[in-house]
Design a protein around this motif. Structure first.
Motif, mmCIF file in Angstrom:
data_model
loop_
_atom_site.group_PDB
_atom_site.id
_atom_site.type_symbol
_atom_site.label_atom_id
_atom_site.label_comp_id
_atom_site.label_asym_id
_atom_site.label_seq_id
_atom_site.Cartn_x
_atom_site.Cartn_y
_atom_site.Cartn_z
ATOM 1 N N GLY A 13 -1.073 72.347 99.297
ATOM 2 C CA GLY A 13 -1.240 73.437 100.277
ATOM 3 C C GLY A 13 -1.619 74.580 99.678
ATOM 4 N N LEU A 14 -2.163 75.638 100.422
ATOM 5 C CA LEU A 14 -2.205 77.059 99.923
ATOM 6 C C LEU A 14 -0.980 77.439 99.365
ATOM 7 C CD1 LEU A 14 -4.447 79.207 99.259
ATOM 8 C CD2 LEU A 14 -4.103 79.991 101.650
ATOM 9 N N GLY A 15 -1.030 77.847 98.175
ATOM 10 C CA GLY A 15 0.171 78.518 97.600
ATOM 11 C C GLY A 15 1.207 77.885 96.890
ATOM 12 N N ASP A 16 0.805 76.403 96.865
ATOM 13 C CA ASP A 16 1.687 75.456 96.350
ATOM 14 C C ASP A 16 1.628 75.444 94.850
ATOM 15 O OD1 ASP A 16 2.671 74.508 98.521
ATOM 16 O OD2 ASP A 16 1.679 72.405 98.434
ATOM 17 N N VAL A 17 2.498 75.444 94.089
ATOM 18 C CA VAL A 17 2.504 75.309 92.628
ATOM 19 C C VAL A 17 2.013 73.920 92.386
ATOM 20 C CG1 VAL A 17 3.769 75.363 90.419
ATOM 21 C CG2 VAL A 17 4.258 77.201 92.323
ATOM 22 N N VAL A 18 1.051 73.735 91.301
ATOM 23 C CA VAL A 18 0.591 72.553 90.809
ATOM 24 C C VAL A 18 1.103 72.199 89.522
ATOM 25 C CG1 VAL A 18 -1.519 70.920 90.452
ATOM 26 C CG2 VAL A 18 -1.321 72.557 92.565
ATOM 27 N N THR A 19 1.637 71.120 89.186
ATOM 28 C CA THR A 19 2.260 70.638 87.805
ATOM 29 C C THR A 19 1.401 69.388 87.604
ATOM 30 O OG1 THR A 19 4.257 71.955 88.200
ATOM 31 C CG2 THR A 19 4.213 70.194 86.400
ATOM 32 N N LEU A 20 0.878 69.603 86.295
ATOM 33 C CA LEU A 20 0.431 67.997 85.628
ATOM 34 C C LEU A 20 1.190 67.538 84.560
ATOM 35 C CD1 LEU A 20 -2.274 69.709 87.066
ATOM 36 C CD2 LEU A 20 -3.590 68.151 85.616
ATOM 37 N N GLU A 21 1.465 66.227 84.643
ATOM 38 C CA GLU A 21 2.382 65.768 83.576
ATOM 39 C C GLU A 21 1.691 64.722 83.009
ATOM 40 O OE1 GLU A 21 5.886 64.423 85.362
ATOM 41 O OE2 GLU A 21 6.735 66.300 85.926
ATOM 42 N N ALA A 22 1.367 64.976 81.669
ATOM 43 C CA ALA A 22 0.405 64.059 81.024
ATOM 44 C C ALA A 22 0.953 63.108 79.907
ATOM 45 C CB ALA A 22 -0.788 64.728 80.629
ATOM 46 N N ARG A 23 0.733 61.973 79.488
ATOM 47 C CA ARG A 23 1.361 61.458 78.431
ATOM 48 C C ARG A 23 0.153 60.306 77.931
ATOM 49 N NH1 ARG A 23 4.574 58.492 82.444
ATOM 50 N NH2 ARG A 23 6.381 59.425 81.663
ATOM 51 N N VAL A 24 0.156 60.425 76.592
ATOM 52 C CA VAL A 24 -0.719 59.203 76.074
ATOM 53 C C VAL A 24 -0.187 57.903 76.219
ATOM 54 C CG1 VAL A 24 -1.941 58.622 73.937
ATOM 55 C CG2 VAL A 24 -1.646 61.076 74.340
ATOM 56 N N THR A 25 -0.706 56.903 76.814
ATOM 57 C CA THR A 25 -0.296 55.688 77.098
ATOM 58 C C THR A 25 -0.805 54.687 75.851
ATOM 59 O OG1 THR A 25 -2.151 55.143 78.456
ATOM 60 C CG2 THR A 25 -0.138 55.939 79.536
ATOM 61 N N ARG A 26 -2.001 55.022 75.235
ATOM 62 C CA ARG A 26 -2.267 54.060 74.141
ATOM 63 C C ARG A 26 -3.457 54.921 73.468
ATOM 64 N NH1 ARG A 26 -1.888 48.113 73.708
ATOM 65 N NH2 ARG A 26 -3.014 47.601 72.051
ATOM 66 N N SER A 27 -3.591 54.564 72.114
ATOM 67 C CA SER A 27 -4.489 55.141 71.419
ATOM 68 C C SER A 27 -5.323 53.752 70.712
ATOM 69 C CB SER A 27 -4.163 56.073 70.172
ATOM 70 O OG SER A 27 -3.171 55.217 69.294
ATOM 71 N N PHE A 28 -6.538 53.859 70.772
ATOM 72 C CA PHE A 28 -7.319 52.838 70.303
ATOM 73 C C PHE A 28 -8.053 53.495 69.036
ATOM 74 C CE2 PHE A 28 -6.968 52.275 75.043
ATOM 75 C CZ PHE A 28 -6.712 50.775 74.881
ATOM 76 N N LYS A 29 -9.091 52.758 68.534
ATOM 77 C CA LYS A 29 -9.748 53.457 67.372
ATOM 78 C C LYS A 29 -10.397 54.867 67.148
ATOM 79 C CE LYS A 29 -13.179 52.362 63.807
ATOM 80 N NZ LYS A 29 -14.273 51.683 63.304
ATOM 81 N N THR A 30 -10.964 55.122 68.378
ATOM 82 C CA THR A 30 -11.568 56.445 68.491
ATOM 83 C C THR A 30 -11.149 57.108 69.806
ATOM 84 O OG1 THR A 30 -13.596 55.955 69.128
ATOM 85 C CG2 THR A 30 -13.353 56.320 66.805
ATOM 86 N N SER A 31 -10.529 56.653 70.478
ATOM 87 C CA SER A 31 -10.208 57.017 71.770
ATOM 88 C C SER A 31 -8.607 57.090 72.342
ATOM 89 C CB SER A 31 -11.046 56.312 72.926
ATOM 90 O OG SER A 31 -10.529 54.887 73.150
ATOM 91 N N ASN A 64 -18.621 67.329 63.575
ATOM 92 C CA ASN A 64 -20.213 67.074 63.936
ATOM 93 C C ASN A 64 -20.458 66.485 65.521
ATOM 94 O OD1 ASN A 64 -21.326 68.223 61.533
ATOM 95 N ND2 ASN A 64 -20.497 66.313 60.647
ATOM 96 N N GLY A 65 -19.202 66.245 66.259
ATOM 97 C CA GLY A 65 -19.481 65.857 67.550
ATOM 98 C C GLY A 65 -19.433 64.373 67.560
ATOM 99 N N ARG A 66 -19.227 63.638 66.491
ATOM 100 C CA ARG A 66 -19.286 62.036 66.239
ATOM 101 C C ARG A 66 -17.671 61.506 66.499
ATOM 102 N NH1 ARG A 66 -22.927 63.202 61.571
ATOM 103 N NH2 ARG A 66 -24.890 62.810 62.323
ATOM 104 N N PRO A 67 -17.626 60.306 67.039
ATOM 105 C CA PRO A 67 -16.234 59.691 67.108
ATOM 106 C C PRO A 67 -15.603 59.740 65.899
ATOM 107 C CG PRO A 67 -17.846 58.902 68.464
ATOM 108 C CD PRO A 67 -18.542 59.763 67.769
ATOM 109 N N THR A 68 -14.387 60.083 65.804
ATOM 110 C CA THR A 68 -13.414 59.836 64.599
ATOM 111 C C THR A 68 -12.153 59.081 65.014
ATOM 112 O OG1 THR A 68 -12.644 61.142 62.953
ATOM 113 C CG2 THR A 68 -12.335 61.957 65.075
#
Length: 97
Positions: A13-31, A64-68
């Motif tokens: 709704g208009l005026g509602d406070v929005v909260t994002l809760e984030a958690r890393v669930t898994r890491s792979f080689k570069t992602s 350099n913008g390359r996956p690491t």
């Protein structure tokens, strides 16, 4: 790099406070897979509800913008262990799409 489908379970709704809760669930080689819950709160009514959730995939890049490579994560709680275990299945479904 990707976002699973996003659909709102509840409107914000208009005026509602929005909260994002984030958690890393898994890491792979570069992602990494990140689970995000979206909550909205109507402060005057004292009402807080979950509006949305999604899985995001982010790729780590060097100057350099390359996956690491990124460090591994180690789940501790039962929920973290479950999300960690199921992450490769979700990754496979994303690749199929």
């Amino acid at each position: 790099a990707s976002v699973d489908s996003v659909s709102f379970k509840e409107s914000i709704g208009l005026g509602d406070v929005v909260t994002l809760e984030a958690r890393v669930t898994r890491s792979f080689k570069t992602s990494m897979e990140v689970h995000i819950d979206v909550w909205c709160e109507n402060i005057p009514k004292g009402k807080r509800i979950k509006c949305n959730e999604a899985y995001f995939t982010f790729v780590a890049v060097d100057e350099n913008g390359r996956p690491t490579t990124i460090p591994a994560i180690y789940p501790e709680t039962e929920l973290e262990k479950l999300l960690y275990k199921e992450a490769p299945k979700r990754a496979e479904r994303r690749r199929e799409r």
